[in-house]
Design a protein around this motif. Structure first.
Motif, mmCIF file in Angstrom:
data_model
loop_
_atom_site.group_PDB
_atom_site.id
_atom_site.type_symbol
_atom_site.label_atom_id
_atom_site.label_comp_id
_atom_site.label_asym_id
_atom_site.label_seq_id
_atom_site.Cartn_x
_atom_site.Cartn_y
_atom_site.Cartn_z
ATOM 1 N N PHE A 215 0.849 -1.200 0.000
ATOM 2 C CA PHE A 215 0.000 0.000 0.000
ATOM 3 C C PHE A 215 0.879 1.243 0.000
ATOM 4 N N ARG A 216 0.598 2.134 -0.910
ATOM 5 C CA ARG A 216 1.370 3.389 -0.964
ATOM 6 C C ARG A 216 0.406 4.563 -0.977
ATOM 7 N N ALA A 217 0.551 5.448 -0.010
ATOM 8 C CA ALA A 217 -0.381 6.576 0.117
ATOM 9 C C ALA A 217 0.037 7.794 -0.705
ATOM 10 N N THR A 223 1.482 7.273 -15.061
ATOM 11 C CA THR A 223 1.055 6.045 -15.732
ATOM 12 C C THR A 223 1.694 4.808 -15.092
ATOM 13 N N ARG A 224 2.548 4.995 -14.069
ATOM 14 C CA ARG A 224 3.251 3.839 -13.484
ATOM 15 C C ARG A 224 3.027 3.651 -11.982
ATOM 16 N N HIS A 225 2.097 4.403 -11.398
ATOM 17 C CA HIS A 225 1.814 4.253 -9.974
ATOM 18 C C HIS A 225 0.341 3.941 -9.716
ATOM 19 N N VAL A 226 0.108 3.044 -8.788
ATOM 20 C CA VAL A 226 -1.217 2.853 -8.201
ATOM 21 C C VAL A 226 -1.018 2.862 -6.684
ATOM 22 N N ASN A 227 -2.088 2.921 -5.911
ATOM 23 C CA ASN A 227 -1.925 3.022 -4.463
ATOM 24 C C ASN A 227 -1.972 1.672 -3.760
ATOM 25 N N GLU A 228 -2.283 0.644 -4.549
ATOM 26 C CA GLU A 228 -2.240 -0.727 -4.028
ATOM 27 C C GLU A 228 -1.675 -1.590 -5.144
ATOM 28 N N TYR A 229 -0.547 -2.236 -4.884
ATOM 29 C CA TYR A 229 0.013 -3.094 -5.930
ATOM 30 C C TYR A 229 0.539 -4.382 -5.326
ATOM 31 N N THR A 230 0.947 -5.279 -6.194
ATOM 32 C CA THR A 230 1.464 -6.568 -5.705
ATOM 33 C C THR A 230 2.974 -6.610 -5.883
ATOM 34 N N VAL A 361 11.481 2.034 -17.597
ATOM 35 C CA VAL A 361 10.872 2.269 -16.284
ATOM 36 C C VAL A 361 11.510 1.373 -15.219
ATOM 37 N N GLU A 362 11.642 1.926 -14.010
ATOM 38 C CA GLU A 362 12.117 1.117 -12.880
ATOM 39 C C GLU A 362 11.100 0.031 -12.568
ATOM 40 N N ILE A 363 11.573 -1.209 -12.498
ATOM 41 C CA ILE A 363 10.661 -2.279 -12.068
ATOM 42 C C ILE A 363 11.070 -2.879 -10.724
ATOM 43 N N ALA A 364 12.327 -2.649 -10.308
ATOM 44 C CA ALA A 364 12.749 -3.193 -9.013
ATOM 45 C C ALA A 364 13.791 -2.295 -8.367
ATOM 46 N N SER A 365 13.782 -2.306 -7.044
ATOM 47 C CA SER A 365 14.867 -1.691 -6.263
ATOM 48 C C SER A 365 15.395 -2.753 -5.335
ATOM 49 N N GLY A 366 16.700 -2.747 -5.136
ATOM 50 C CA GLY A 366 17.262 -3.740 -4.227
ATOM 51 C C GLY A 366 18.626 -3.321 -3.757
ATOM 52 N N TRP A 407 15.407 -7.688 -2.948
ATOM 53 C CA TRP A 407 14.783 -6.712 -3.830
ATOM 54 C C TRP A 407 13.286 -6.634 -3.602
ATOM 55 N N GLY A 408 12.715 -5.539 -4.104
ATOM 56 C CA GLY A 408 11.272 -5.392 -4.228
ATOM 57 C C GLY A 408 10.994 -5.149 -5.702
ATOM 58 N N LEU A 409 10.190 -6.044 -6.283
ATOM 59 C CA LEU A 409 9.942 -6.003 -7.730
ATOM 60 C C LEU A 409 8.446 -5.761 -7.930
ATOM 61 N N GLY A 410 8.099 -4.809 -8.791
ATOM 62 C CA GLY A 410 6.678 -4.504 -9.009
ATOM 63 C C GLY A 410 6.093 -5.397 -10.092
ATOM 64 N N SER A 411 5.092 -6.191 -9.730
ATOM 65 C CA SER A 411 4.562 -7.166 -10.699
ATOM 66 C C SER A 411 3.832 -6.489 -11.861
ATOM 67 N N GLU A 412 3.040 -5.462 -11.558
ATOM 68 C CA GLU A 412 2.191 -4.859 -12.602
ATOM 69 C C GLU A 412 3.008 -4.092 -13.628
ATOM 70 N N ARG A 413 4.107 -3.475 -13.156
ATOM 71 C CA ARG A 413 4.939 -2.727 -14.117
ATOM 72 C C ARG A 413 5.580 -3.657 -15.140
ATOM 73 N N ILE A 414 5.884 -4.878 -14.733
ATOM 74 C CA ILE A 414 6.485 -5.832 -15.677
ATOM 75 C C ILE A 414 5.506 -6.076 -16.826
ATOM 76 N N SER A 423 -1.075 2.614 -19.397
ATOM 77 C CA SER A 423 -1.089 2.840 -17.952
ATOM 78 C C SER A 423 -0.948 1.527 -17.202
ATOM 79 N N ILE A 424 -0.293 1.598 -16.055
ATOM 80 C CA ILE A 424 -0.171 0.421 -15.182
ATOM 81 C C ILE A 424 -1.549 -0.078 -14.755
ATOM 82 N N LYS A 425 -2.518 0.846 -14.733
ATOM 83 C CA LYS A 425 -3.865 0.478 -14.242
ATOM 84 C C LYS A 425 -4.514 -0.591 -15.111
HETATM 85 P P1 ATP Z 1 9.124 5.006 -8.005
HETATM 86 O O1 ATP Z 1 10.418 5.731 -7.766
HETATM 87 O O2 ATP Z 1 8.939 4.559 -9.409
HETATM 88 O O3 ATP Z 1 7.949 5.732 -7.439
HETATM 89 P P2 ATP Z 1 9.883 3.518 -5.703
HETATM 90 O O4 ATP Z 1 11.366 3.586 -5.847
HETATM 91 O O5 ATP Z 1 9.198 4.419 -4.762
HETATM 92 O O6 ATP Z 1 9.202 3.662 -7.166
HETATM 93 P P3 ATP Z 1 10.202 0.995 -4.409
HETATM 94 O O7 ATP Z 1 9.920 1.367 -3.008
HETATM 95 O O8 ATP Z 1 11.608 0.870 -4.842
HETATM 96 O O9 ATP Z 1 9.446 2.019 -5.371
HETATM 97 O O10 ATP Z 1 9.345 -0.310 -4.747
HETATM 98 C C1 ATP Z 1 9.868 -1.433 -5.437
HETATM 99 C C2 ATP Z 1 9.120 -1.645 -6.758
HETATM 100 O O11 ATP Z 1 7.722 -1.694 -6.540
HETATM 101 C C3 ATP Z 1 9.305 -0.528 -7.760
HETATM 102 O O12 ATP Z 1 10.494 -0.687 -8.497
HETATM 103 C C4 ATP Z 1 8.071 -0.697 -8.627
HETATM 104 O O13 ATP Z 1 8.227 -1.740 -9.565
HETATM 105 C C5 ATP Z 1 7.029 -1.119 -7.629
HETATM 106 N N1 ATP Z 1 6.258 0.040 -7.181
HETATM 107 C C6 ATP Z 1 6.615 0.966 -6.271
HETATM 108 N N2 ATP Z 1 5.654 1.875 -6.060
HETATM 109 C C7 ATP Z 1 4.649 1.522 -6.878
HETATM 110 C C8 ATP Z 1 3.350 2.058 -7.109
HETATM 111 N N3 ATP Z 1 2.916 3.133 -6.458
HETATM 112 N N4 ATP Z 1 2.563 1.436 -8.018
HETATM 113 C C9 ATP Z 1 2.972 0.337 -8.664
HETATM 114 N N5 ATP Z 1 4.176 -0.229 -8.473
HETATM 115 C C10 ATP Z 1 5.012 0.350 -7.597
#
Ligand code: ATP
Ligand code: MG
Length: 439
Positions: A215-217, A223-230, A361-366, A407-414, A423-425
């Motif tokens: 959950f992200r508030a 086009t790449r953010h939602v407030n609830e993702y997997t 686009v960033e899909i993972a941070s680690g 790492w944390g990898l965003g499933s929907e962005r992939i 859009s990611i939506k």
């Molecule tokens: P960004 O800089 O793109 O906002 P972030 O660096 O804040 O992302 P992280 O905390 O690194 O995001 O989260 C790990 C991964 O989760 C991201 O690389 C991305 O794939 C996914 N992710 C993060 N925030 C979101 C979001 N709001 N909606 C969809 N996916 C997300």
């Protein structure tokens, strides 16, 4: 009679079958009625001849009726075959037709069109119906294969699957991007990362992974953010350095793309896309990235803080130079990464961290995390935070923890980037954004 999946009907030419599905579209040609019927496996054309039982019951049948049909599978003459349909070599002559369920309202969108031709809001407002469209369903077939493949790759690497709590007593790691909720007589927060818990689990299981809701508030309108993702998370111990983690993530991504390429050929074709070529993923440090962007695009990276435009540029450069759709950017500056990031031993103003970028686009941070309690406590202070607030977290490292990271990898962005979705939506079944909480 037993039900035959529609895609298998050509194997039953000359035989009677029973099929069940939705009416995609109805066409009337004089006294003949044609129905395209689809089930989860495919779509087939039915013909209803006058004078049959089916001709009576078909009278009010329209799009999206759920029906059961018994009929004869007939081979179509060569010139009448439909090459766009897997079942194009046959047609079913219906004998009986039974309505199993029918729409009680005017359908707001026509899902039989290959391209729905509606804007994102309309698509999401009528989500449940839109999901019946073949191209929309393809997104989620690929998504399903992605989840399965991630699970498979992780287990194959000796990772144990965990589920960490999503209701938290305090908003530690940051603060601003937590949703606050009522929890009986006090406040609680929705987890914006499984970070602390996956590290704790790592300290017992060595290798763990989680497929979990994040959950992200943040009030994003991108086009790449939602407030609830997997999130597809992993954490691993006894590493040699962040290189061990990147190697594992690279192995995982290749496994995922290989599987999707094999299992979802038809779905990818609907979008005219294919999985990335299997080449080694380049690793480029942020300071090298800054040089490349300056030399190639005249772009300055202020404090090595790469923005969305910079991410697109470096991906374009990597694609043309190395033929890779993916790139690891490494060694982010300390002040841009969380307090638990391991500082680089040769220069503590940088960290042993990375991002993985895919098609711009960033899909993972680690990265590697600090595994010593004292160093962690110092770093918490250095970031202007209070170690008192992190007692349970620091405890993990008071019991003896190995060098580790994940790492944390965003499933929907992939899926978004794989299919080139605007859009990611579109890659979320029922997305939540700043304005949208329904359906
Ligand atoms: P960004 O800089 O793109 O906002 P972030 O660096 O804040 O992302 P992280 O905390 O690194 O995001 O989260 C790990 C991964 O989760 C991201 O690389 C991305 O794939 C996914 N992710 C993060 N925030 C979101 C979001 N709001 N909606 C969809 N996916 C997300
Ligand atoms: Mg990130």
């Amino acid at each position: 009679m037993e039900r035959t999946p529609i895609v298998e009907t050509p194997e039953h030419a000359g035989e009677e079958v029973l099929i069940r599905g939705w009416v995609d579209i109805r066409r009337d040609h004089g006294k003949l009625v044609f129905l395209d019927v689809r089930d989860r496996s495919g779509k087939v054309q039915l013909v209803i001849l006058p004078g049959t039982d089916a001709a009576v019951s078909v009278s009010d049948v329209r799009s999206e009726y759920a029906v059961e049909i018994e009929g004869l599978v007939k081979e179509r003459p060569e010139r009448m075959r439909n090459p766009d349909l897997a079942t194009g070599s046959v047609e079913i002559e219906a004998k009986t037709l039974r309505v199993l369920g029918k729409p009680s309202v005017e359908l707001p969108i026509d899902v039989s069109q290959l391209d729905l031709g509606v804007n994102l809001d309309t698509l999401l407002n009528h989500r449940t119906l839109a999901l019946r469209n073949v191209k929309v369903r393809a997104i989620f077939s690929i998504y399903s294969e992605l989840l399965r493949s991630y699970d498979e790759a992780m287990r194959g690497g000796g990772f144990v699957e965990i589920k960490t709590p999503k209701i938290l007593g305090s908003a530690t790691e940051g603060g601003a991007n937590f949703f606050k909720i009522k929890y009986f007589d006090r406040d609680a927060f929705l987890a914006q990362s499984p970070q602390f818990y996956k590290q704790a689990a790592m300290s017992a299981f060595e290798r763990v992974f989680e497929i979990g809701t994040v959950f992200r508030a943040e009030p994003h309108f991108t086009t790449r953010h939602v407030n609830e993702y997997t999130g597809l998370d992993a954490e691993m111990g006894f590493i040699d350095g962040m290189e061990t983690i990147m190697a594992e993530l690279e192995r995982t991504m290749k496994h995922i793309f290989r599987n999707i390429g094999e299992a979802c050929e038809a779905e990818l074709a609907l979008y005219g896309e294919s999985v990335p070529d299997e080449v080694a993923i380049p690793r480029i440090s942020l300071s090298e990235t800054a040089d490349i962007l300056r030399a190639e695009y005249g772009k300055e990276l202020e404090g090595y803080d790469i923005d969305a435009e910079g991410e697109r540029m470096i991906c374009e450069y990597v694609k043309k130079t190395f033929g890779s759709d993916l790139v690891f950017l490494t060694r982010y500056p300390t002040k841009l990464r969380p307090f638990y990031s391991m500082p680089s031993s040769d220069d503590p103003s940088f960290t042993e961290t990375f991002d993985l970028l895919f098609r711009g686009v960033e899909i993972a941070s680690g990265g590697q995390r600090i595994h010593e309690a004292e160093m962690l406590t110092d770093n918490i202070r250095m970031f202007g935070l209070d170690p008192e607030d992190f007692g349970d977290y620091i405890d993990i490292f008071r019991y003896g923890a190995p060098p580790h990271g994940g790492w944390g990898l965003g499933s929907e962005r992939i899926v978004q980037k794989l299919l080139g979705l605007g859009s990611i939506k579109e890659a979320v079944l029922y997305p939540r954004d700043v304005k949208r909480l329904t359906p």
